[in-house]
Design a protein around this motif. Structure first.
Motif, PDB file in Angstrom:
ATOM      1  N   ARG A  25       0.852  -1.185   0.000  1.00  0.00           N
ATOM      2  CA  ARG A  25       0.000   0.000   0.000  1.00  0.00           C
ATOM      3  C   ARG A  25       0.888   1.235   0.000  1.00  0.00           C
ATOM      4  O   ARG A  25       1.809   1.309   0.792  1.00  0.00           O
ATOM      5  CB  ARG A  25      -0.887   0.029   1.254  1.00  0.00           C
ATOM      6  CG  ARG A  25      -1.521  -1.308   1.559  1.00  0.00           C
ATOM      7  CD  ARG A  25      -2.802  -1.092   2.298  1.00  0.00           C
ATOM      8  NE  ARG A  25      -3.908  -1.606   1.510  1.00  0.00           N
ATOM      9  CZ  ARG A  25      -5.183  -1.397   1.822  1.00  0.00           C
ATOM     10  NH1 ARG A  25      -5.495  -0.654   2.859  1.00  0.00           N
ATOM     11  NH2 ARG A  25      -6.142  -1.893   1.072  1.00  0.00           N
ATOM     12  N   PRO A  26       0.591   2.176  -0.868  1.00  0.00           N
ATOM     13  CA  PRO A  26       1.374   3.402  -0.849  1.00  0.00           C
ATOM     14  C   PRO A  26       1.262   4.051   0.530  1.00  0.00           C
ATOM     15  O   PRO A  26       0.159   4.164   1.079  1.00  0.00           O
ATOM     16  CB  PRO A  26       0.717   4.274  -1.926  1.00  0.00           C
ATOM     17  CG  PRO A  26      -0.481   3.530  -2.399  1.00  0.00           C
ATOM     18  CD  PRO A  26      -0.452   2.148  -1.848  1.00  0.00           C
ATOM     19  N   ALA A  27       2.436   4.420   1.076  1.00  0.00           N
ATOM     20  CA  ALA A  27       2.454   4.914   2.449  1.00  0.00           C
ATOM     21  C   ALA A  27       1.539   6.116   2.595  1.00  0.00           C
ATOM     22  O   ALA A  27       1.644   7.092   1.880  1.00  0.00           O
ATOM     23  CB  ALA A  27       3.881   5.276   2.833  1.00  0.00           C
ATOM     24  N   GLY A  28       0.643   6.011   3.525  1.00  0.00           N
ATOM     25  CA  GLY A  28      -0.160   7.166   3.900  1.00  0.00           C
ATOM     26  C   GLY A  28      -1.103   7.664   2.841  1.00  0.00           C
ATOM     27  O   GLY A  28      -1.439   8.836   2.849  1.00  0.00           O
ATOM     28  N   ALA A  29      -1.486   6.818   1.908  1.00  0.00           N
ATOM     29  CA  ALA A  29      -2.479   7.266   0.933  1.00  0.00           C
ATOM     30  C   ALA A  29      -3.735   7.680   1.691  1.00  0.00           C
ATOM     31  O   ALA A  29      -4.131   7.042   2.653  1.00  0.00           O
ATOM     32  CB  ALA A  29      -2.805   6.153  -0.054  1.00  0.00           C
ATOM     33  N   PHE A  30      -4.297   8.795   1.271  1.00  0.00           N
ATOM     34  CA  PHE A  30      -5.518   9.259   1.905  1.00  0.00           C
ATOM     35  C   PHE A  30      -6.631   8.280   1.563  1.00  0.00           C
ATOM     36  O   PHE A  30      -6.721   7.798   0.439  1.00  0.00           O
ATOM     37  CB  PHE A  30      -5.848  10.651   1.389  1.00  0.00           C
ATOM     38  CG  PHE A  30      -6.899  11.335   2.206  1.00  0.00           C
ATOM     39  CD1 PHE A  30      -6.589  11.908   3.423  1.00  0.00           C
ATOM     40  CD2 PHE A  30      -8.205  11.402   1.755  1.00  0.00           C
ATOM     41  CE1 PHE A  30      -7.548  12.540   4.173  1.00  0.00           C
ATOM     42  CE2 PHE A  30      -9.183  12.035   2.498  1.00  0.00           C
ATOM     43  CZ  PHE A  30      -8.849  12.601   3.716  1.00  0.00           C
ATOM     44  N   GLU A  31      -7.442   7.956   2.548  1.00  0.00           N
ATOM     45  CA  GLU A  31      -8.454   6.951   2.287  1.00  0.00           C
ATOM     46  C   GLU A  31      -9.857   7.504   2.527  1.00  0.00           C
ATOM     47  O   GLU A  31     -10.112   8.167   3.526  1.00  0.00           O
ATOM     48  CB  GLU A  31      -8.222   5.725   3.172  1.00  0.00           C
ATOM     49  CG  GLU A  31      -9.072   4.557   2.725  1.00  0.00           C
ATOM     50  CD  GLU A  31      -8.521   3.221   3.199  1.00  0.00           C
ATOM     51  OE1 GLU A  31      -7.299   3.057   3.220  1.00  0.00           O
ATOM     52  OE2 GLU A  31      -9.337   2.359   3.557  1.00  0.00           O
TER      53      GLU A  31
END
Lengths: 438, 323
Positions: A25-31
């Protein structure tokens, strides 16, 4: 803190897992979770097809497609006057202009003259937000077949955008009644496009014709005819027009329905003085009695898997829907909502049951519910509605409304999108034919 | 002026000598007069011929006439001269006596004069000698003095050289010492500098640490802030996208995930399906919803560029789970 080897491995494992997770998972992608949505007809535009001046007299396929899509209840086609442009090729499309209107899908197309007096008809389905063609087809069309070709395109478009089978190329059968001389009437068994166009008369009679029913393959229609003075059930081949009498028992012969595999016919006979539900094996003529009750049992319909029949019975006082399991013979009442529920029919996908529902406030309306559900959903009709039948994709109901008209109502929006009527005639007992074989 | 005096000095003895010569010459003329009268030599004829250079008979003739005339003249002359001589001899004798007397006196005077002159000469010589000696002496003295001076000079030079050498050595020593001192000073400065640098480094390090600590604090506060902001923004996005997510005829229970790239002004730049629902329709309805929701009114929501970057709205994962 002392790390045992076990701890060490565990720690290493955790680190590896963490690394894996960060890799995956891309680090800290806004979800964002989208936890809902709207239910709205899909905004679409079907641009009038380009055609040479010589073909101006040919019906515009775009208009037919537009009506099909609107009839489905799933689309909200914008009228041509609101269109910002009328492109016929993808290069000419100004997607931003269509997006300004909120149009999500765009249909463009062309009609060309072919050498043999026929035409070539092509369409392209474009996704306005992705700015790409997502479907398209070109057909050679014989003269006079523009409507059928347009319905075919509607099917493709509908299927591409809803994931469901289109029904625009299917047929409906119905009885039309014209007043004749004096008290006499003229009865016709007709088959037409789903929208009532291109109607053909299969049988005309001065005696009543009733209850047309399609064979699963769509090649035969069973019906009740009083041509001999009393009721009899006939089965007629569509292509050849050949027919035979399948049942002519004393008393009532009514409400035939082909079984899902097509080899049997459910019907109502009163040969034993009381209308009962029977199953007639077409090959061999074996008759199997399903009900045995002093009350009236009528209007049988097969469950799509062939394991059960639903029917109307007034054994509890007023008409209600009962289900008979063919394997055990067990019969159970399945409708309890309201004083009157009759004429039940399964949706082809086996999930829904539609019926005529008589509410306490008066009036008879088309209602449907999940097979084993309780909640009835009513179609917004005029209170004298009867004979509901599902479209083969289970998404629409065609029924007979007051005034001798047929009404098409998509499920979900639960209101009528199309009225089929014919001046000077009453249309009754519509039966929606199956999908054409692929 | 000196030159004038010297010229006067020369002039006076010169005058004397001139006078002396004049007297002597007069005496000589007188003597010669006596001699001529006694033995006057005939002028040598060759001299005449030689004197006048003419040629031929005419000249011979002339010469003869001239000779005759000369001879007559000479005879006449002789006679007159004889008379005259007689008288003169008489006068001469008297004269001679006076003269002799005079001469005698003159001789005496002359002798005295000579004597005086000699004496003077002697005196002059003596004086000259003395002067020369004096000069010599002076020269000697000068030389001596010069030598002395030279010596003195040499000595001084030597002394100076010695002094210079000493001075140079001292200078060298001094320079050496100065150098050493400078070296030391330099070293001290270097050390001081090092110390100062170390101190500075330490201070910088501490400042950096303090700054880091503060930054850490700020970031921590920001993180907390962001963490609090995230669900708010996510909620706003959910609300907005829902309005465009058409569930009409969608098969219940399906979910999908999209990776969406936003620009800082909320424009959807790219949408990618990261987990399909398995239904093309569901996926494309989700994509259309995201694209229709573009642009998100991020500014209205108070999401500035920094916040946008920090909470990584740039890469937003949408989970469509409307059931």
């Amino acid at each position: 803190m002392y790390l045992t080897p076990g701890n060490d491995y565990r720690l290493a494992g955790l680190l590896a897992l963490g690394l894996l997770l960060t890799l995956v998972r891309p680090a800290g992608a806004f979800e964002v979770t989208i936890g809902g949505g709207i239910v709205d007809p899909l905004p679409i535009a079907v641009v009038p097809f380009e055609r040479p001046p010589a073909l101006r007299g040919v019906p515009d396929a775009a208009q037919i497609i537009t009506e099909d899509l609107r009839n489905s209840g799933i689309f909200r086609p914008i009228p041509p006057v609101d269109m910002p442009q009328r492109p016929s090729s993808i290069d000419a499309v100004q997607f931003a202009d269509w997006r300004r209107l909120g149009v999500e899908s765009l249909v463009i197309g062309r009609l060309l003259a072919a050498g043999d007096g026929g035409y070539q008809l092509e369409y392209r389905l474009l996704d306005v937000y992705q700015e790409e063609q997502i479907d398209g087809q070109r057909l050679n069309v014989a003269a006079g077949n523009i409507r059928r070709a347009a319905h075919r395109f509607s099917d493709y478009i509908y299927q591409r955008l809803t994931g469901r089978q289109g029904i625009f190329s299917t047929y409906v059968a119905f009885i039309s009644i014209k007043p004749g001389k004096g008290d006499e009437s003229n009865y016709n068994l007709e088959v037409a496009d789903y929208d009532g166009q291109n109607s053909q008369v299969l049988l005309s009679s001065s005696e009543p014709l009733l209850s047309p029913a399609w064979s699963p393959a769509g090649d035969r229609i069973a019906y009740v005819s009083f041509e001999k003075g009393s009721s009899a059930i006939y089965i007629q081949e569509l292509k050849s027009g050949k027919r035979y009498r399948a049942s002519a028992s004393p008393g009532i012969n009514s409400a035939p329905k082909f079984s899902p595999e097509g080899g049997r016919l459910a019907l109502v006979l009163s040969k034993d003085n009381n209308p009962e539900i029977y199953v007639l094996h077409l090959a061999g003529g074996l008759l199997q009695r399903i009900t045995d009750h002093p009350a009236i049992d009528t209007e049988p319909d097969w469950s799509p898997d062939g394991s059960a029949l639903v029917f109307t019975s007034d054994r509890s006082g007023g008409p209600q829907i009962y289900r008979a399991l063919l394997s055990t013979g067990e019969i159970r009442r399945i409708t309890f909502d309201g004083r009157y529920n009759a004429g039940a029919t399964y949706s082809p996908n086996g999930q829904l049951l539609a019926m005529v529902h008589g509410s306490d406030g008066g009036g008879y309306r088309i209602a449907y519910r999940a097979i084993d559900g309780n909640e009835l959903r009513l179609i917004d009709g005029d209170g004298l509605d009867e004979s509901p039948g599902f479209a083969p994709n289970s998404q629409l109901i065609l029924y007979a409304a007051s005034g001798g008209r047929l009404a098409l109502a998509p499920l979900g929006i639960n209101r009528v999108t199309l009225i089929i009527d014919r001046p000077g005639a009453r249309l009754r007992e519509p039966a929606w034919g199956p999908l054409p074989p692929p | 002026m000196g030159a004038t005096r010297r010229r006067t000095g020369v002039f006076l003895p010169g005058l004397y000598s001139l006078l002396l010569h004049a007297v002597l010459a007069a005496a000589l003329v007188l003597t010669l007069e006596f001699d001529t009268s006694r033995e006057l030599p005939a002028p040598p004829p060759e001299r005449v011929v030689q004197a006048v250079s003419v040629d031929s008979n005419e000249v011979e003739q002339e010469l003869r006439q001239i000779k005759e005339r000369e001879q007559r003249k000479v005879a006449e002359q002789r006679r007159r001269e004889e008379a005259l001589k007689q008288k003169e001899r008489e006068a001469a004798r008297k004269e001679k006596r006076a003269e002799e007397e005079k001469r005698k006196a003159a001789r005496v005077r002359k002798e005295a004069e000579e004597k005086r002159r000699q004496e003077e000469q002697k005196q002059r010589n003596l004086q000259r000698q003395r002067k020369e000696e004096e000069k010599k002496l002076a020269e000697l003295k000068r030389q001596q003095k010069e030598a002395e001076n030279q010596k003195k000079l040499e000595e001084e030079r030597a002394k100076r050289a010695a002094a210079e050498k000493k001075r140079a050595e001292e200078e060298k020593k001094r320079v050496e010492e100065e150098k050493k001192r400078i070296e030391l000073e330099k070293k001290q400065i270097e050390e001081e500098k090092k110390r100062a640098e170390a101190e500075k480094r330490k201070a910088a390090e501490e400042a950096r640490k303090e700054k880091e600590r503060l930054e850490e604090q700020r970031l921590e506060a920001q993180r907390r802030n962001d963490e609090a902001l995230k669900p708010v923004i996510a909620g706003k996005i959910d609300t907005r996208v829902r309005r465009f997510f058409n569930q009409l005829n969608l098969e219940a229970g399906l979910t999908c995930e999209l990776e969406v790239k936003f620009s800082p002004d909320g424009q959807v730049l790219d949408v990618r399906i990261s987990r399909s629902s398995g239904s093309e329709i569901f996926d494309s309805r989700a994509i259309t919803a995201v694209r229709k929701a573009s642009p998100l009114p991020l500014q209205e929501w108070g999401v500035d560029l920094q916040t946008f970057k920090r909470i990584n709205l740039e890469n937003t994962r949408f989970v469509f789970n409307p059931w």
